[in-house]
Structure formats: structure tokens, C-alpha cells
Design an enzyme around this catalytic site. Sequence first.
Site, PDB file in Angstrom:
ATOM      1  N   ASP A  52       0.842  -1.199   0.000  1.00  0.00           N
ATOM      2  CA  ASP A  52       0.000   0.000   0.000  1.00  0.00           C
ATOM      3  C   ASP A  52       0.873   1.243   0.000  1.00  0.00           C
ATOM      4  O   ASP A  52       0.963   1.964   1.003  1.00  0.00           O
ATOM      5  CB  ASP A  52      -0.939  -0.024   1.217  1.00  0.00           C
ATOM      6  CG  ASP A  52      -1.960  -1.148   1.124  1.00  0.00           C
ATOM      7  OD1 ASP A  52      -2.412  -1.446   0.000  1.00  0.00           O
ATOM      8  OD2 ASP A  52      -2.303  -1.750   2.158  1.00  0.00           O
TER       9      ASP A  52
ATOM     10  N   LYS B 291       0.645  -7.871  -2.941  1.00  0.00           N
ATOM     11  CA  LYS B 291      -0.697  -7.405  -3.324  1.00  0.00           C
ATOM     12  C   LYS B 291      -0.590  -5.971  -3.836  1.00  0.00           C
ATOM     13  O   LYS B 291      -0.040  -5.107  -3.158  1.00  0.00           O
ATOM     14  CB  LYS B 291      -1.643  -7.463  -2.123  1.00  0.00           C
ATOM     15  CG  LYS B 291      -3.034  -6.922  -2.429  1.00  0.00           C
ATOM     16  CD  LYS B 291      -3.995  -7.197  -1.296  1.00  0.00           C
ATOM     17  CE  LYS B 291      -4.108  -6.094  -0.283  1.00  0.00           C
ATOM     18  NZ  LYS B 291      -4.784  -4.865  -0.741  1.00  0.00           N
TER      19      LYS B 291
ATOM     20  N   ASP C 172      -5.574  -6.552  -6.475  1.00  0.00           N
ATOM     21  CA  ASP C 172      -6.762  -6.375  -5.631  1.00  0.00           C
ATOM     22  C   ASP C 172      -7.574  -5.167  -6.104  1.00  0.00           C
ATOM     23  O   ASP C 172      -7.489  -4.087  -5.528  1.00  0.00           O
ATOM     24  CB  ASP C 172      -6.262  -6.184  -4.179  1.00  0.00           C
ATOM     25  CG  ASP C 172      -7.379  -5.970  -3.184  1.00  0.00           C
ATOM     26  OD1 ASP C 172      -8.538  -6.316  -3.473  1.00  0.00           O
ATOM     27  OD2 ASP C 172      -7.075  -5.448  -2.082  1.00  0.00           O
ATOM     28  N   LEU C 173      -8.339  -5.361  -7.184  1.00  0.00           N
ATOM     29  CA  LEU C 173      -9.107  -4.234  -7.740  1.00  0.00           C
ATOM     30  C   LEU C 173     -10.607  -4.360  -7.469  1.00  0.00           C
ATOM     31  O   LEU C 173     -11.374  -3.458  -7.801  1.00  0.00           O
ATOM     32  CB  LEU C 173      -8.855  -4.110  -9.255  1.00  0.00           C
ATOM     33  CG  LEU C 173      -7.396  -3.817  -9.647  1.00  0.00           C
ATOM     34  CD1 LEU C 173      -7.262  -3.683 -11.161  1.00  0.00           C
ATOM     35  CD2 LEU C 173      -6.862  -2.562  -8.958  1.00  0.00           C
ATOM     36  N   LYS C 174     -11.034  -5.483  -6.898  1.00  0.00           N
ATOM     37  CA  LYS C 174     -12.428  -5.671  -6.444  1.00  0.00           C
ATOM     38  C   LYS C 174     -13.454  -5.222  -7.479  1.00  0.00           C
ATOM     39  O   LYS C 174     -14.259  -4.319  -7.227  1.00  0.00           O
ATOM     40  CB  LYS C 174     -12.664  -4.915  -5.132  1.00  0.00           C
ATOM     41  CG  LYS C 174     -11.763  -5.331  -3.983  1.00  0.00           C
ATOM     42  CD  LYS C 174     -12.186  -4.635  -2.690  1.00  0.00           C
ATOM     43  CE  LYS C 174     -11.356  -5.032  -1.503  1.00  0.00           C
ATOM     44  NZ  LYS C 174      -9.979  -4.540  -1.503  1.00  0.00           N
TER      45      LYS C 174
ATOM     46  N   HIS D 268     -16.746  -4.823  -9.690  1.00  0.00           N
ATOM     47  CA  HIS D 268     -18.177  -4.951  -9.386  1.00  0.00           C
ATOM     48  C   HIS D 268     -18.934  -4.095 -10.397  1.00  0.00           C
ATOM     49  O   HIS D 268     -18.970  -2.874 -10.284  1.00  0.00           O
ATOM     50  CB  HIS D 268     -18.442  -4.459  -7.951  1.00  0.00           C
ATOM     51  CG  HIS D 268     -19.836  -4.699  -7.467  1.00  0.00           C
ATOM     52  ND1 HIS D 268     -20.251  -4.348  -6.217  1.00  0.00           N
ATOM     53  CD2 HIS D 268     -20.916  -5.257  -8.059  1.00  0.00           C
ATOM     54  CE1 HIS D 268     -21.524  -4.680  -6.041  1.00  0.00           C
ATOM     55  NE2 HIS D 268     -21.948  -5.228  -7.171  1.00  0.00           N
ATOM     56  N   ASP D 269     -19.513  -4.738 -11.416  1.00  0.00           N
ATOM     57  CA  ASP D 269     -20.244  -3.993 -12.446  1.00  0.00           C
ATOM     58  C   ASP D 269     -21.141  -4.991 -13.172  1.00  0.00           C
ATOM     59  O   ASP D 269     -21.239  -6.144 -12.740  1.00  0.00           O
ATOM     60  CB  ASP D 269     -19.241  -3.319 -13.420  1.00  0.00           C
ATOM     61  CG  ASP D 269     -19.813  -2.047 -14.036  1.00  0.00           C
ATOM     62  OD1 ASP D 269     -20.996  -2.051 -14.429  1.00  0.00           O
ATOM     63  OD2 ASP D 269     -19.073  -1.050 -14.151  1.00  0.00           O
TER      64      ASP D 269
ATOM     65  N   ASN E 281     -21.177  -8.023 -18.476  1.00  0.00           N
ATOM     66  CA  ASN E 281     -20.437  -7.775 -19.722  1.00  0.00           C
ATOM     67  C   ASN E 281     -19.222  -6.873 -19.485  1.00  0.00           C
ATOM     68  O   ASN E 281     -18.138  -7.108 -20.029  1.00  0.00           O
ATOM     69  CB  ASN E 281     -21.382  -7.150 -20.753  1.00  0.00           C
ATOM     70  CG  ASN E 281     -20.720  -7.035 -22.097  1.00  0.00           C
ATOM     71  OD1 ASN E 281     -20.290  -8.051 -22.661  1.00  0.00           O
ATOM     72  ND2 ASN E 281     -20.582  -5.819 -22.597  1.00  0.00           N
TER      73      ASN E 281
ATOM     74  N   THR F 284     -14.978  -5.919   5.690  1.00  0.00           N
ATOM     75  CA  THR F 284     -14.895  -5.940   7.149  1.00  0.00           C
ATOM     76  C   THR F 284     -15.176  -4.560   7.750  1.00  0.00           C
ATOM     77  O   THR F 284     -15.372  -4.421   8.950  1.00  0.00           O
ATOM     78  CB  THR F 284     -13.512  -6.447   7.624  1.00  0.00           C
ATOM     79  OG1 THR F 284     -12.511  -5.789   6.860  1.00  0.00           O
ATOM     80  CG2 THR F 284     -13.384  -7.933   7.463  1.00  0.00           C
TER      81      THR F 284
ATOM     82  N   ARG G  16       0.966  -3.209   7.045  1.00  0.00           N
ATOM     83  CA  ARG G  16       1.798  -2.397   7.934  1.00  0.00           C
ATOM     84  C   ARG G  16       2.721  -3.157   8.891  1.00  0.00           C
ATOM     85  O   ARG G  16       3.839  -2.678   9.131  1.00  0.00           O
ATOM     86  CB  ARG G  16       0.910  -1.388   8.689  1.00  0.00           C
ATOM     87  CG  ARG G  16       0.411  -0.290   7.773  1.00  0.00           C
ATOM     88  CD  ARG G  16      -0.798   0.402   8.306  1.00  0.00           C
ATOM     89  NE  ARG G  16      -1.964  -0.480   8.301  1.00  0.00           N
ATOM     90  CZ  ARG G  16      -3.169  -0.137   8.740  1.00  0.00           C
ATOM     91  NH1 ARG G  16      -3.367   1.070   9.228  1.00  0.00           N
ATOM     92  NH2 ARG G  16      -4.165  -0.989   8.686  1.00  0.00           N
TER      93      ARG G  16
END
Length: 235
Positions: A10, A32, A59-61, A63-64, A67, A119, A211
Site C-alpha cells: 500500500d 498485493k 486487488d481491484l475488487k 463490481h459492475d 459484460n 470488514t 503495515r
Amino acid sequence: MGKDVIIACDFPGKEQTLEFLDLFKGRKPFVKIGMELFYAEGPDIVREIKARGHKIFLDLKLHDIPNTVKSAMKVLSRLDVDMCNVHAAGASFMMKAAIEGLTREDGSRPLLIAVTQLTSTDQQTMESDILIEKPIDEVVMSYALTAKNAGLDGVVCSPLEAEKVHANCGSDFLTVTPGVRFADGDIGDQKRVMTPAEANRIGSDYIVVGRPITKATDPVVAYERCINEFTGGVD
Ligand code: C5P
């Protein structure tokens, strides 16, 4: 792939990230890359870290609509990452479309895992903001089963949920768990934490650690300690 520690890189940009990875000299930790670094540097940062020999969890998660996710996954499949993810809330059609997009012509593809309930969302927020009234662990298990039935390889979940996910979805369904802290370390903004040894005991397949390694005085020593505790049964 077996049990492993994934370092959450990060960092705000390429310079800090490569400087950090240079500390490891010959070693090639699994890393990551999240939204911050990817949006700052684009796909080139993935190619560069991959070319250095690291495994990558992107890690781009996503959600759409199905298509759109399929087309985006097709692009990501060319980056040759080892693991990527979608939100299970996108539902079966979207998760199946993600697999189609991710699968290369030779049939190979990166591991695809689903984010269940973030979370950062607790029971109260779930009820008030997204009108889900079932108990949160039931929601997480339902998302995990939907992801498994859609053909995904596993889920990102709290270490506290890993055992139940394996009981419900099978021991080969992967659990990737953040929220890991050393017994003598700062917990920072994480609320529900486990040590690497505890995460091992409850059956996490991969732990995502940021961290406690990136901010350590000696990140390489912290990484080795994490690997030893997680894979070597050292408390
Ligand atoms: O620094 P720390 O060890 O808390 O980093 C954990 C990493 O895992 C971060 O990249 C964070 O975004 C990610 N993560 C998390 N909790 C989730 C999903 C992802 O901490 N539920």
C-alpha cells in the site's frame, strides 16, 4: 500454490514500492497491488513487479454488470497476475462472466476470489444502509457458497470466518485473510485481528499483511517472522 504470506504494497507510487521490494534482495515475496498503486501507476507497475519475479494479487475488487466485468477481466488476464478479485455482491452472473473474461485461450487463468462482506461493514451498517437484515456471518457464508457455485477459487474474509468458510465450502476453497498482527504489535485501525500462527491454526490459506511488514524497522525480518509463524507453526 500453497500457504503463503502476501505483502500488501500500500504505497502511493512506483518509487516507494520498488525501493521497498529492493530490500528483499534475492527473495521474491508474493505481493498485493491495490487500487491506490494501480490507479497511480497503471498496468506498467504490474508488469514491472512481475518481471522482477514476484507473484501478484491484483486487488481491484471489480463490481459492475457482467459484460463490463468480463471485458475488464480479459484485459487483466493479459497482465499475467496470479490472483485477482471481484465483489460477490455482483452475483453469480457477474462472477461467471469474470471467469470467462479471465480465462486465456489455452484455458489457463489467474486464481479468482470474491470479496464477501467488507470488514468495514458491520451488522448495523448492513441493516441501515443496504437493508440486509440477516446475521452477517450468514451473509458471508451465502456469498462464499454463491462464489463457489459460480466456479471461483475462494474468498477474501476475516480470519475469524475462515474456518466456517472451509466447513461450508470445502477445504480446497481458498481463504485469503487480512487483519493479521503480531502478538506484540500495534493493531492500528484493524478491529478484529489474529496473529499469523492463529491464522494458520484456523486454516487460512493466504494471509495479507501490510503495515506489520511495510512499517517495520526491518521489513525483511518482519516478513521472515510472519512466514515462520504462519507456515512453520512458530508462536
Ligand atoms: O496494513 P494492514 O495489514 O492492515 O493491511 C491489510 C491489507 O488488506 C490492506 O491492503 C487492506 O486494504 C486489505 N484489506 C483489509 N480488510 C479487508 C479487505 C482488504 O484489511 N476486508
